[in-house]
Design an enzyme around this catalytic site. Structure first.
Site, PDB file in Angstrom:
ATOM      1  N   GLY A  13     -17.990  21.442  23.660  1.00 10.87           N
ATOM      2  CA  GLY A  13     -17.714  20.480  24.707  1.00 10.87           C
ATOM      3  C   GLY A  13     -18.846  19.483  24.828  1.00 10.87           C
ATOM      4  O   GLY A  13     -19.968  19.716  24.369  1.00 10.87           O
ATOM      5  N   CYS A  14     -18.535  18.356  25.466  1.00 11.71           N
ATOM      6  CA  CYS A  14     -19.537  17.294  25.594  1.00 11.71           C
ATOM      7  C   CYS A  14     -20.684  17.749  26.489  1.00 11.71           C
ATOM      8  O   CYS A  14     -21.869  17.676  26.095  1.00 11.71           O
ATOM      9  CB  CYS A  14     -18.882  16.027  26.128  1.00 11.71           C
ATOM     10  SG  CYS A  14     -17.844  16.256  27.586  1.00 11.71           S
ATOM     11  N   TYR A  15     -20.361  18.219  27.698  1.00  9.74           N
ATOM     12  CA  TYR A  15     -21.427  18.691  28.585  1.00  9.74           C
ATOM     13  C   TYR A  15     -22.220  19.831  27.940  1.00  9.74           C
ATOM     14  O   TYR A  15     -23.457  19.795  27.937  1.00  9.74           O
ATOM     15  CB  TYR A  15     -20.843  19.165  29.919  1.00  9.74           C
ATOM     16  CG  TYR A  15     -20.386  18.077  30.864  1.00  9.74           C
ATOM     17  CD1 TYR A  15     -21.277  17.137  31.366  1.00  9.74           C
ATOM     18  CD2 TYR A  15     -19.065  18.016  31.292  1.00  9.74           C
ATOM     19  CE1 TYR A  15     -20.857  16.159  32.265  1.00  9.74           C
ATOM     20  CE2 TYR A  15     -18.634  17.039  32.183  1.00  9.74           C
ATOM     21  CZ  TYR A  15     -19.535  16.114  32.668  1.00  9.74           C
ATOM     22  OH  TYR A  15     -19.116  15.154  33.555  1.00  9.74           O
ATOM     23  N   SER A  21     -24.867  18.761  25.626  1.00  7.89           N
ATOM     24  CA  SER A  21     -26.017  18.120  26.289  1.00  7.89           C
ATOM     25  C   SER A  21     -26.886  19.125  27.042  1.00  7.89           C
ATOM     26  O   SER A  21     -28.037  18.830  27.364  1.00  7.89           O
ATOM     27  CB  SER A  21     -25.523  17.041  27.261  1.00  7.89           C
ATOM     28  OG  SER A  21     -25.090  17.611  28.480  1.00  7.89           O
TER      29      SER A  21
END
Lengths: 346, 346, 346, 346
Positions: B149-151, B154
């Site tokens: 996932g993107c989050y 990060s």
């Protein structure tokens, strides 16, 4: 207290009426409709409008609403106002219609651009075009106000004094308008989604925008001959505001200073029209959240054209603010009531 | 030429694959699906992608697509990938799934957060979590990649080295993340419309975002004990990018300089992770349109906490770029192929 | 009519005073200073503020201004207010200082964070911290108001009731704040230019923002012990608004509903604090252009932390609106006068 | 490897050269100047450009730079290029000047608009106007390229084929252009600060923009008579992109379809010009970050005017991308090298 009813309160012009009227101390909002949000209170749909905790959206049923108010704002989709307006007028009420339904005097032109017959051509005739700077006297006693379109307001105000004086050649007018995205309404569409509009800019409805005949009608009245214009609209990546850049060939050699004097002469007593000094230009930030229209003018001596630029907030002077201004005029209230705030800047 | 197929090409992660792969000279896109846009060419839906004039969106039918490509990207809505992935794996194909369907190893936790049973728990086990900085070796031979996932990308990258070394107290981690609006997908919703998102900022899914268990899983693996975090997500008024601000109590007194050295040691040979010098912070503008992750660290001696900040482009390192990086690794292509561009700045 | 003087009228907090006070019908602005724009009329510098055609910016000379007004707003750069405030107090005037000069009670802490000695430590003691929700009674008779910082207002209001009741462990508080760009002031800097801020997002002053001691001071008063927090600020690509996301470990097991009741109990009679219903979050769009503070709360049962979120307009409740609210209280004017408008939305 | 030198690398056109050339595999950047940032490495000033860690900004001293490269890009402020270009040409080097210094052939017209004498009128004559779609053959052997202005590129490309064929009445052309803010350069000015530009839109330099004579010159060449236009520029609240809306009276009755065929005929073999299908409009989002120019046309049968709309990225096709395209042509490199990427979208 004047009793006010809003038909269509969940779109941007309806919610803008709720925002503006929150500061109006001579009226009372007695009802508001929304088909989609019926049953919700206004503050549930719009948490920013917490003062309307007790005001619930209801369905629009003429029988249930027609005896409750003195004035009805119609902030309904274009085409949906005709029937509602007719029935309210029939019931002896005064109506301010924010849609395009009663703006075009000639029902054939209406049909040509809106692709449908008008159901109440006699009301088309009766309706007063609600641009106070031109029709204030008629507005006072009107039963039905056709509140002007956002683009037309921004185009007619700067051009009107010049066409009235016959200073611009009628077949040379080019209008290049740019509008913030709220002009497209509160809608669920991919093309209006944040990622699509942000960092983008484009024209739309080139050579066929429905505000064209409305502009041409009023400019033709002003100049007493048939005006046909090129009118191009663009979508700006910002919420509110219209800036129109208008070009026309002058048929007399005037200076920028003289052009500005013509505007000042026309509008010096108008509370909501401001003329920029020579060398300065109107900006959307000067009018955001306000009912003002700022106008600037430049004469290009190299080309013989005048360049008129105007800025308004499409939701205020271009819609709901002008509607409130019309209401104030119709009911003998101070014309600027609830409309005196300065622009939210920055 | 590696033959590539994209299932789901009309959303933002799908179109981003099309954008990135346009510059990849060792692959060929043999097909792309979209239920809504089937029949249209890619360039008709996305005029910016004019090179795909001949590539038409088709419906997703396994029988028709399963023999045409070497690798399949699934850019489908969450929940829709499971079946497709299973059938393609069955057909002997390699699959890179950009959805959340195969990211959670524990099917009970999957059910807890996604409110549905997983249909292929054995594939959950087999799937490799496609974060190359941690799982590069496993990715090389994987049949099924669960693209992170993107989050989580990060958040895991900055925290991983510290948890691996046991430097942060496990129950003190607070993650405050902010994402650009493309993270919400290409959708027709009033709440994602331009006027609603622009000039606004708010949190969403407070204490219940579905990326929480994915982050906790990888942090728990790193620290070899159970990590539970607070994770809050916010919607930024910009198109692309995630910035995560991460707080944790250090259980050892280290300096900012030492913290940065730990990050450098972990990532100095990674092509897509960049560590900021002391006193400087990552910014979304440094990574816009790129596959890079920028990381900064500050130790607050007053509170004993480390503050880690990371920036990625949610559509690139947070989705489609990382997927292409995984493809490159899986097929022995230079890992940075088609991913070397610098940020579009300004 | 109360006579009002504004020292520093060309920055964003000064111009915001001019905007708000334009609708205040019990005051009269008798003068405004600006070193850079002295000689210009307000409407020349800010064409949006056309009503101030006759009001000219002048240089700040105490001798020339000290006898002209009843109350002086100081919207001067930090560090520049001390001397001016001291002289006006000396002359028997009442002063509302929007800078940070009088907010820190302990002159040693002031020196630690502001890197300079305070010139008037006795006035530090006398100054009343102008947060009406806590200090309304003291404000009524104050000679010198230290108008709170924008971030502190957004952080103290949500935390105060919980610390007062001792419900949050003092050393677990993490504050992650995000501010619109007007918070940086009206400045000519490349880093604040449109192209740099737009489509970007980043933290700044990590672990060293000067609003930290101001927040810690008031939270320490509330809890009657020494509170030290982590406080991270970020720059949002929007003009106005602060959203603070605040985390703290609860030392008692309460529900979200109970947390919201604590907030309601504390603020139900406050005109400018609004508590969100359970499951809803504050948003900057709810407060844009207004003096309201919206607060939401969520208890994360998995982690034992409370997540408090608040939204204000940094230029209104975070600066000039709160200053006007303080003026209204000091002079017995209706507290909400000129501050009743709803948010400009969209 | 072609050795490339950039004079002026810290502004937006200079940094854009650095960004584009990072993906060019037949060149090597041997030096870059910046008076303000001399001594810093490129990656220190622009953390996004981390690959330039070893490349340091230096002062511009002809003696020190003139023997180091094969081609020199001048991304200097207007007026500063003349001397540098002259000396480099003198030293036998080839120069691509991104400023306006060599674009106007007639030194009297140059003086009229730029309010200064040109120091090297013979170089004005020699310089080749670097619009490959018109001057490709001359560019191949040019010593000095006057890289076109951003607005002129967006205006000349759509109008050229029509003027070449004599289809538009020369004295009826109105050009209404809108540019993203990067067009104003990387500057510390209040009027370019985020809060001033965001949510605003306005015209600037009405009837006196310096790109006017550049456009008129090329249109006059095309039509073989003197063309004078009205040209109005506006500032868009977005980073990159120009959209020009162009109006002209047709002197022959053609359809929209025929107009589009004229454009297709002119540009079908051009790699960077794309003609929109009938009924579709160009948009800035189609060209962001790319070297493409999208053009659309509509004939308004009611008014007899053609409406041409074009979109480019002002920093790419409007400046640095076109400069790289010119370099490729000059040195026999594939013309699209380093310029093939699709638009960053969304």
């Amino acid at each position: 207290m004047l009793r006010v009813f809003i038909c269509g309160g969940s779109g941007y012009t309806g919610s803008e009426l709720l925002r503006i009227l929150a500061l109006h101390d001579e009226i009372e909002i007695v009802g508001v409709t929304s088909e989609k949000s019926a049953g919700l209170s206004v503050s549930e749909l719009f948490p920013a409008f917490f003062i309307y905790r007790e005001l619930k959206f209801e369905n629009l049923q003429i029988e249930k609403i027609k005896d409750r108010a003195d004035v009805y704002f119609l902030a309904l989709p274009h085409g949906k106002s005709q029937q509602v307006a007719a029935e309210l007028i029939q019931a002896g009420k005064r109506v301010i219609d924010l849609s395009a339904d009663f703006r075009i005097k000639d029902s054939q032109i209406y049909t040509l651009w809106y692709k449908t017959e008008h159901a109440f051509p006699h009301l088309l005739k009766e309706a007063v075009y609600g641009l106070p700077e031109i029709y204030r006297e008629k507005i006072k006693n009107a039963r039905l106000i056709a509140n002007p379109g956002c683009y037309p307001t921004s185009v007619i105000l700067p051009l009107y004094p010049f066409l009235k004086k016959g200073l611009i050649e009628g077949d040379t007018i080019v209008v290049d308008s740019k509008s913030g995205t709220s002009g497209a309404g509160r809608k669920a569409e991919v093309s209006l989604s944040y990622c699509e509009v942000n960092e983008d800019f484009r024209a739309y409805n080139v050579a066929k925008h429905r505000h064209t005949p409305e502009i041409e009608q009023e400019l033709s009245y002003a100049s007493e001959r048939n005006i046909i214009i090129d009118f191009t609209t663009h979508l700006l990546p910002l919420n509110r505001g219209i800036l129109s850049t208008i070009y026309g060939k002058l048929n007399k050699n005037i200076t920028t200073k003289e052009a500005l004097e013509i505007l000042e002469e026309a509008y010096h007593s108008e509370p909501f029209v401001k003329i920029m000094p020579e060398g300065q230009v109107p900006a959307i930030k000067y009018v955001r959240g306000t009912n003002y229209c700022y106008i600037g003018a430049t004469v290009n001596q190299r080309t013989g054209r005048i360049i008129l630029i105007s800025a308004i907030d499409n939701l205020v002077k271009g819609a709901s603010g002008q509607a409130v201004q019309n209401m104030n005029i119709m009911f003998g209230i101070e014309e600027t009531k609830a409309l005196k705030n300065l622009a939210l800047s920055p």
